[in-house]
Write a protein that holds these residues in place. Structure first.
Motif, PDB file in Angstrom:
ATOM      1  N   GLY A  19      23.878  20.962  39.999  1.00 19.33           N
ATOM      2  CA  GLY A  19      23.628  21.310  38.605  1.00 19.33           C
ATOM      3  C   GLY A  19      24.821  22.055  38.031  1.00 19.33           C
ATOM      4  N   ASP A  20      25.076  21.856  36.743  1.00 22.54           N
ATOM      5  CA  ASP A  20      26.221  22.514  36.129  1.00 22.54           C
ATOM      6  C   ASP A  20      26.123  24.031  36.249  1.00 22.54           C
ATOM      7  OD1 ASP A  20      28.662  22.477  34.782  1.00 22.54           O
ATOM      8  OD2 ASP A  20      27.707  22.697  32.825  1.00 22.54           O
ATOM      9  N   ASP A  21      24.888  24.566  36.312  1.00 27.90           N
ATOM     10  CA  ASP A  21      24.703  26.001  36.465  1.00 27.90           C
ATOM     11  C   ASP A  21      25.202  26.511  37.812  1.00 27.90           C
ATOM     12  OD1 ASP A  21      22.216  24.526  37.472  1.00 27.90           O
ATOM     13  OD2 ASP A  21      21.926  26.526  38.324  1.00 27.90           O
ATOM     14  N   ALA A  22      25.290  25.602  38.806  1.00 27.45           N
ATOM     15  CA  ALA A  22      25.657  26.017  40.168  1.00 27.45           C
ATOM     16  C   ALA A  22      27.107  25.703  40.516  1.00 27.45           C
ATOM     17  CB  ALA A  22      24.719  25.328  41.171  1.00 27.45           C
ATOM     18  N   ALA A  23      27.876  25.208  39.555  1.00 29.95           N
ATOM     19  CA  ALA A  23      29.246  24.786  39.860  1.00 29.95           C
ATOM     20  C   ALA A  23      30.072  25.927  40.457  1.00 29.95           C
ATOM     21  CB  ALA A  23      29.914  24.236  38.609  1.00 29.95           C
ATOM     22  N   ARG A  24      29.946  27.120  39.908  1.00 29.02           N
ATOM     23  CA  ARG A  24      30.722  28.250  40.433  1.00 29.02           C
ATOM     24  C   ARG A  24      30.310  28.594  41.849  1.00 29.02           C
ATOM     25  NH1 ARG A  24      31.479  32.761  35.612  1.00 29.02           N
ATOM     26  NH2 ARG A  24      32.683  31.416  34.185  1.00 29.02           N
ATOM     27  N   ARG A  25      29.036  28.465  42.162  1.00 21.54           N
ATOM     28  CA  ARG A  25      28.541  28.866  43.476  1.00 21.54           C
ATOM     29  C   ARG A  25      28.985  27.912  44.578  1.00 21.54           C
ATOM     30  NH1 ARG A  25      24.133  29.782  40.189  1.00 21.54           N
ATOM     31  NH2 ARG A  25      22.947  27.981  40.975  1.00 21.54           N
ATOM     32  N   VAL A  70      25.862  17.446  37.567  1.00 14.92           N
ATOM     33  CA  VAL A  70      24.843  17.019  36.607  1.00 14.92           C
ATOM     34  C   VAL A  70      24.638  18.099  35.560  1.00 14.92           C
ATOM     35  CG1 VAL A  70      22.501  16.154  36.311  1.00 14.92           C
ATOM     36  CG2 VAL A  70      23.707  15.761  38.477  1.00 14.92           C
ATOM     37  N   GLY A  71      24.738  17.720  34.297  1.00 17.81           N
ATOM     38  CA  GLY A  71      24.533  18.668  33.214  1.00 17.81           C
ATOM     39  C   GLY A  71      23.727  18.059  32.090  1.00 17.81           C
ATOM     40  N   ARG A  72      23.635  18.803  30.965  1.00 14.73           N
ATOM     41  CA  ARG A  72      22.878  18.337  29.807  1.00 14.73           C
ATOM     42  C   ARG A  72      23.667  18.399  28.504  1.00 14.73           C
ATOM     43  NH1 ARG A  72      17.541  17.847  30.636  1.00 14.73           N
ATOM     44  NH2 ARG A  72      16.628  18.734  32.516  1.00 14.73           N
ATOM     45  N   ASP A  73      24.679  19.250  28.470  1.00 12.29           N
ATOM     46  CA  ASP A  73      25.406  19.489  27.224  1.00 12.29           C
ATOM     47  C   ASP A  73      26.500  18.432  27.052  1.00 12.29           C
ATOM     48  OD1 ASP A  73      26.709  20.399  25.010  1.00 12.29           O
ATOM     49  OD2 ASP A  73      27.031  22.450  25.749  1.00 12.29           O
ATOM     50  N   VAL A  83      32.994  20.877  31.353  1.00 17.66           N
ATOM     51  CA  VAL A  83      32.322  20.317  32.513  1.00 17.66           C
ATOM     52  C   VAL A  83      33.293  19.518  33.378  1.00 17.66           C
ATOM     53  CG1 VAL A  83      31.593  18.172  31.365  1.00 17.66           C
ATOM     54  CG2 VAL A  83      30.233  19.106  33.257  1.00 17.66           C
ATOM     55  N   TRP A  84      34.298  18.923  32.754  1.00 19.15           N
ATOM     56  CA  TRP A  84      35.257  18.139  33.537  1.00 19.15           C
ATOM     57  C   TRP A  84      36.132  19.042  34.407  1.00 19.15           C
ATOM     58  CZ3 TRP A  84      34.516  13.092  33.744  1.00 19.15           C
ATOM     59  CH2 TRP A  84      33.769  12.493  32.719  1.00 19.15           C
ATOM     60  N   MET A 100      25.482  13.221  32.607  1.00 18.93           N
ATOM     61  CA  MET A 100      24.700  13.977  31.633  1.00 18.93           C
ATOM     62  C   MET A 100      23.319  13.353  31.473  1.00 18.93           C
ATOM     63  SD  MET A 100      26.412  16.543  30.628  1.00 18.93           S
ATOM     64  CE  MET A 100      28.108  17.126  30.796  1.00 18.93           C
ATOM     65  N   LEU A 101      22.301  14.184  31.589  1.00 22.81           N
ATOM     66  CA  LEU A 101      20.933  13.746  31.360  1.00 22.81           C
ATOM     67  C   LEU A 101      20.560  13.981  29.898  1.00 22.81           C
ATOM     68  CD1 LEU A 101      19.187  15.153  34.574  1.00 22.81           C
ATOM     69  CD2 LEU A 101      20.149  12.880  34.198  1.00 22.81           C
ATOM     70  N   PRO A 102      19.712  13.143  29.321  1.00 22.78           N
ATOM     71  CA  PRO A 102      18.963  12.065  29.998  1.00 22.78           C
ATOM     72  C   PRO A 102      19.683  10.718  30.023  1.00 22.78           C
ATOM     73  CG  PRO A 102      18.162  12.301  27.766  1.00 22.78           C
ATOM     74  CD  PRO A 102      19.231  13.356  27.937  1.00 22.78           C
ATOM     75  N   ASP A 103      20.857  10.615  29.389  1.00 23.65           N
ATOM     76  CA  ASP A 103      21.498   9.302  29.248  1.00 23.65           C
ATOM     77  C   ASP A 103      21.790   8.634  30.587  1.00 23.65           C
ATOM     78  OD1 ASP A 103      21.387   9.908  26.628  1.00 23.65           O
ATOM     79  OD2 ASP A 103      23.549   9.980  26.266  1.00 23.65           O
ATOM     80  N   GLY A 104      22.134   9.429  31.594  1.00 22.00           N
ATOM     81  CA  GLY A 104      22.552   8.847  32.866  1.00 22.00           C
ATOM     82  C   GLY A 104      21.445   8.676  33.883  1.00 22.00           C
TER      83      GLY A 104
END
Length: 364
Positions: free
Chosen positions: A66-72, A85-88, A94-95, A108-112
């Motif tokens: 999840g994009d929220d966990a990228a740093r971790r 995986v993100g939403r924005d 994000v790249w 990106m959800l939900p498109d993907g």
């Protein structure tokens, strides 16, 4: 939306694999990812950060971060098969985060969602080389195409290949009958009429009747004689993903569903009796099929009209010659299907066919 970063995809493995690893603390995102895993038939492992047991990170066939966990996960060992995986849709950062964690893809959800379901299903099923898919059709009615299709499938299974026989001719009477298994439990074509998108290859195989060491998708005795082309596409794609050999018995008419089947064939075999009327009829069939199928070959059945042999029939049709299909008396009363006698002429013909057209990646 799904974007690609220049990393190779993880190599496909043989056999069924474990589920993906999900790394996120975003409850809403986790719910979506769990839903997509369920749709793909996979059981994921879930963590809020890099698992303490590093083997989980390295061994998972696919990692969904999840994009929220990228740093971790920034300090985790680099590996292939990581999807961020993100939403924005408007977050250009994000790249950069994807590059920092060594991700192969940004999604990106939900498109993907559909792309991700397919990717999860691929790793869950352990997709390798697709099955060699052979279609058999008659140059005219009564040419013996269904008999040859059954014999090719029975021979393939006897030689140890994972084999699936598909009856694509709803008016042919049912290949399960020809194999002596009309009473065997399992799903038939009407059960798949509503299929769309992706059908699980393993679930398809397990749901079908097993006859003579192969799986058979045939018709029931009901009134339904049409399957939507989307369902034909989905079911045949699932059958091919399992590897081995898929043999398809085709009708001579070409409709949308048959065109979908033809599009997934590696080669077609046109069975032609050796007389002038049959050759003329087969020429029209070959012309129609050739608009979809590039590799069409001819198998000739005797007896021969004066002045004809198998090579001359192939020359008149302008098609490569598979060979002469031997006549073999039916042995269904004894429970032996076409090609079921390993020493019989038809089985020997089929063995020679598979030897010339080897199946790559076929499982047992």
């Amino acid at each position: 939306m799904a974007g690609v970063i220049t990393h190779d995809r993880p190599p496909a493995a043989e056999g069924r694999q474990g589920g993906p690893l999900i790394v996120t603390e975003d409850a809403e995102l986790l719910d979506d990812l769990l839903r997509l895993c369920a749709a793909a038939g996979a059981r994921p492992e879930v963590h809020h950060g890099v698992p303490e047991h590093r083997g989980s990170w390295e061994a998972a066939p696919l990692v969904l971060v999840g994009d929220d966990a990228a740093r971790r996960v920034r300090g985790a060992a680099r590996r292939r098969g990581v999807v961020l995986v993100g939403r924005d849709q408007d977050d250009s950062g994000v790249w950069r985060r994807a590059v920092e964690i060594g991700a192969d893809h940004v999604l990106m959800l939900p498109d993907g969602e559909q792309w991700l379901v397919d990717r999860i299903a691929d790793v869950a099923e352990g997709v390798g080389r697709p099955a060699l898919t052979v279609g058999v059709l008659g140059g005219r009615g009564g040419a013996g195409a269904s008999t040859l299709a059954c014999a090719l499938a029975v021979t393939s299974a006897r030689e140890g290949r994972r084999t699936l026989l598909v009856d694509a001719d709803p008016l042919g009477g049912g290949l399960d009958v020809l194999l002596g298994g009309e009473g065997v439990e399992g799903l038939r074509w009407p059960a798949f009429a509503a299929s769309r998108g992706r059908v699980g290859g393993g679930a398809l195989e397990e749901s079908l009747p097993e006859l003579h060491a192969l799986r058979v998708l045939s018709w029931d005795r009901g009134d339904s004689v049409a399957i939507p082309p989307q369902a034909v596409r989905a079911v045949l794609a699932a059958a091919r993903r399992r590897g081995g050999a898929v043999v398809v018995d085709l009708p001579r008419r070409i409709d949308e569903g048959v065109a979908e089947a033809l599009a997934q064939l590696d080669l077609g075999v046109l069975v032609v009796p050796a007389d002038l009327r049959a050759i003329a009829a087969a020429g029209r069939v070959a012309s129609s099929v050739g608009m979809v199928l590039r590799d069409l070959r001819v198998a000739v059945r005797g007896p021969y009209a004066p002045g004809l042999d198998d090579r001359e029939v192939a020359r008149l049709l302008g098609l490569p010659l598979v060979g002469e299909v031997p006549l073999e008396p039916p042995l269904l009363d004894g429970g032996v299907p076409p090609g079921g006698s390993a020493r019989g002429p038809l089985a020997r013909f089929c063995s020679a066919f598979w030897a010339r057209v080897p199946v790559e990646g076929g499982g047992v």
